[in-house]
Enzyme design. Structure first.
Site, PDB file in Angstrom:
ATOM      1  N   LYS A   1      42.263 -30.206  64.071  1.00  0.00           N
ATOM      2  CA  LYS A   1      41.140 -29.656  63.895  1.00  0.00           C
ATOM      3  C   LYS A   1      40.170 -30.184  64.745  1.00  0.00           C
ATOM      4  CE  LYS A   1      42.143 -27.932  59.725  1.00  0.00           C
ATOM      5  NZ  LYS A   1      43.176 -28.438  59.071  1.00  0.00           N
ATOM      6  N   ILE A   2      38.633 -29.992  64.552  1.00  0.00           N
ATOM      7  CA  ILE A   2      37.691 -30.121  65.601  1.00  0.00           C
ATOM      8  C   ILE A   2      37.394 -31.401  65.857  1.00  0.00           C
ATOM      9  CG2 ILE A   2      35.173 -29.452  66.299  1.00  0.00           C
ATOM     10  CD1 ILE A   2      35.782 -27.136  64.113  1.00  0.00           C
TER      11      ILE A   2
END
Length: 386
Positions: A188-189
């Site tokens: 994820k980010i």
């Protein structure tokens, strides 16, 4: 292998975790509330509850909203199974709303039509989980308007979307929903290794989720049903779970949050370059709605299968053989064998199924180089036979 996603770990992240290892707390210490505050302040939410996964966050969000046996939860069929499973954990019934064929998110027009029918049948949803696929926000204003008309709660599954914006405001601020959920899985980010977080503007929902993540236990005398026996005292006031995030994870997450805006900006640069490099290939690149600023977690192309003499599987396997770690996000949940027992079958959500038949996720992560990206595109062109 160039992976489809990869965490970015700096010395500052390592130092933050080592600092916790040298401290008095490894589990629930000061790092967890610091991380919660960092996220809440960034997006403009009053409350943040950190847990061990986004799945756990979805579960306690549903419980806090009162979802139970006999109720309905609706979500998009194009998502990870957790967006639907969280309703099953509460004993609720699950249904799906087909996607918009352009944004790939839950379609507000399809939702409105389905709600009108459900109202006649007395089976309106109690909760709608709006999934921001790939990081692009749903049409939250339309979904929020429908929630007021039909009386359902809204959870934003923003597992792909931290750092993104909707109508100029950060996703997670709660303007159009009751609870927003973020994921911090390594691809994820930003990451906490594993972890999730629920955000809300509602103090009562926050209190409930705080207890639910820790066995349903409270040490707050104001929440106890009888007088405390002493300073050691706690009460279990409901059935909760061991969903807590550790200080080790939170320290990593807080360190990563200092680079969130840079991560999202870099993802946009890479996505824009993909748009340019792929312009003459027989693929559909992702369309971005002007109301949103995507977190750009995933870059999903759709193959123009009528224009190539290859199947999606042949293209996929050719890319993998060349060391390009492509993936597919996602197999529609209603087609999973487990969901057949609830009466779901292929053909029910045609937009979702058409999307799935053509979709491939290309590598996208902040540490990706220009050479990596050109290698991906060259391998794709060869795989497509052009």
């Amino acid at each position: 292998m160039i992976p489809y996603g990869k965490q970015d770990i700096r010395q500052s992240d390592i130092d933050a975790v080592v600092e916790v290892l040298k401290s008095d707390f490894l589990t629930q210490g000061p790092a967890v509330p610091r991380f919660e505050q960092a996220v809440a302040s960034h997006v403009g939410a009053k409350h943040a509850i950190a847990v061990n996964s986004a799945t756990s966050a979805l579960h306690i969000a549903c419980l806090a909203l009162g979802l139970k046996a006999g109720d309905w939860l609706w979500t998009s069929p194009v998502t990870f199974v957790a967006s639907a499973n969280c309703g099953l954990y509460c004993g609720a019934n699950i249904d799906f709303v087909d996607i918009d064929p352009v944004s790939y998110n839950l379609c507000p027009k399809a939702l409105e039509k389905k709600l009108a029918v459900a109202e006649q049948q007395n089976r309106l949803p109690k909760v709608v989980v709006a999934v921001h696929l790939c990081g692009q926000p749903c049409d939250m204003a339309a979904i929020h308007s429908l929630s007021k008309r039909y009386g359902f709660a809204v959870i934003e599954d923003a597992s792909h979307a931290i750092g993104g914006k909707y109508r100029g405001e950060f996703i997670g601020n709660g303007r159009y929903s009751d609870i927003t959920v973020f994921s911090f899985h390594p691809v994820k980010i930003v990451t906490t290794a594993e972890g999730g977080l629920a955000l809300t503007q509602n103090s009562d929902l926050a209190r409930q989720m705080d207890q639910l993540r820790s066995h349903g236990i409270t040490r707050d005398p104001a929440l106890m049903s009888r007088e405390s026996d002493g300073p050691w005292y706690y009460q279990q006031t409901g059935l909760g779970y061991n969903y807590r995030m550790t200080d080790l994870q939170a320290a990593l997450g807080a360190s990563q949050m200092t680079r969130l805006d840079k991560y999202v900006s870099r993802r946009h640069e890479l996505a824009d370059e993909y748009d340019r490099l792929l312009a003459n290939l027989p693929v559909k690149t992702p369309v971005q709605h002007p109301d949103g600023y995507s977190g750009r977690h995933l870059y999903v192309i759709r193959l123009r299968l009528d224009d190539i003499n290859r199947t999606r599987r042949e293209v996929f396997e050719s890319l993998r053989a060349k060391g390009i770690g492509v993936n597919v996000h996602y197999i529609p949940v209603h087609t999973q064998p487990f969901y057949a027992q609830f009466g779901f079958q292929e053909g029910q959500y045609p937009n979702a199924e058409n999307y799935y038949s053509e979709a491939i996720s290309l590598p996208l992560f902040p540490g990706m180089s220009a050479d990596d990206q050109r290698e991906v595109v060259a391998a794709l062109a060869e795989a497509l036979g052009v």
